[in-house]
Scaffold this motif. Structure first.
Motif, PDB file in Angstrom:
ATOM      1  N   ASN A  42       9.586   7.753  14.884  1.00 37.83           N
ATOM      2  CA  ASN A  42       9.626   8.126  13.755  1.00 37.83           C
ATOM      3  C   ASN A  42      10.301   6.997  12.521  1.00 37.83           C
ATOM      4  N   PRO A  43       9.607   5.858  12.338  1.00 43.96           N
ATOM      5  CA  PRO A  43      10.315   4.912  11.484  1.00 43.96           C
ATOM      6  C   PRO A  43       9.811   5.204  10.063  1.00 43.96           C
ATOM      7  N   VAL A  44      10.743   4.650   9.217  1.00 44.05           N
ATOM      8  CA  VAL A  44      10.640   4.580   8.017  1.00 44.05           C
ATOM      9  C   VAL A  44       9.970   3.280   7.706  1.00 44.05           C
ATOM     10  N   ASP A  45       8.902   3.278   6.826  1.00 44.73           N
ATOM     11  CA  ASP A  45       7.932   2.001   6.452  1.00 44.73           C
ATOM     12  C   ASP A  45       8.223   1.718   5.090  1.00 44.73           C
ATOM     13  N   TRP A  46       8.947   0.442   4.846  1.00 40.44           N
ATOM     14  CA  TRP A  46       9.184   0.098   3.295  1.00 40.44           C
ATOM     15  C   TRP A  46       8.021  -0.761   2.861  1.00 40.44           C
ATOM     16  N   GLY A  47       7.327  -1.285   3.482  1.00 41.84           N
ATOM     17  CA  GLY A  47       6.031  -1.999   3.008  1.00 41.84           C
ATOM     18  C   GLY A  47       6.459  -3.223   2.069  1.00 41.84           C
ATOM     19  N   ILE A  48       7.566  -3.737   2.254  1.00 37.80           N
ATOM     20  CA  ILE A  48       7.933  -4.959   1.446  1.00 37.80           C
ATOM     21  C   ILE A  48       7.207  -6.371   2.092  1.00 37.80           C
ATOM     22  N   GLU A  49       6.885  -7.074   0.815  1.00 41.38           N
ATOM     23  CA  GLU A  49       6.106  -8.352   0.875  1.00 41.38           C
ATOM     24  C   GLU A  49       6.953  -9.334   1.656  1.00 41.38           C
ATOM     25  N   ASP A  50       6.140 -10.151   2.416  1.00 40.72           N
ATOM     26  CA  ASP A  50       6.956 -10.996   3.259  1.00 40.72           C
ATOM     27  C   ASP A  50       7.330 -12.192   2.533  1.00 40.72           C
TER      28      ASP A  50
END
Length: 134
Positions: free
Chosen positions: A95-103
């Motif tokens: 159940n992770p939260v995925d922030w999808g932030i650029e590397d």
């Protein structure tokens, strides 16, 4: 002490910044730890510089491999975003939260600052939500 786990593949930039910000703003009884599936040999120097500019010193933090204990013992796991699907920490989390932030890897300092500011905003929001859910 409840732990919030921040993860990315190399644990060299985004998750390290999130750990630094969370520990700065953490509600009482919470702390952050960060880790990765393929830890880098060192933290991104531009991430360290950008964080120092924001008043948070992450220069002594080290890249760490994600462990089953970290996953099991975390109250919440936040995936910073995956570029490498084969090594993506999302594959291992419940159940992770995925922030999808650029590397920020390989990006100029101006871009790293934008990423830092986005992470800080999201961490503050997470802290606020944790405080309200008590």
């Amino acid at each position: 002490m409840k732990t919030i786990l921040f993860v990315c593949v190399e644990n060299a930039g985004r998750s390290q910044m999130a750990e630094g910000f969370f520990n700065k703003y953490a509600p009482k009884g919470f702390r952050a730890v960060s880790a990765g599936t393929k830890p880098a040999s060192q933290i991104n120097p531009l991430a360290v510089q950008a964080m120092k500019e924001a008043g948070v010193d992450i220069s002594s933090q080290k890249s760490k491999i994600i462990t089953e204990d970290m996953i099991r013992d975390s109250e919440k796991a936040v995936n910073m975003g995956c570029m490498d699907k084969a090594e993506c920490p999302l594959l291992f989390l419940n159940n992770p939260v995925d922030w999808g932030i650029e590397d920020p890897k390989g990006k100029p300092i101006e871009k790293v600052r934008e990423i830092r500011d986005d992470i800080e905003r999201r961490v503050k929001e997470l802290v606020k939500n944790l405080e309200h859910s008590r």
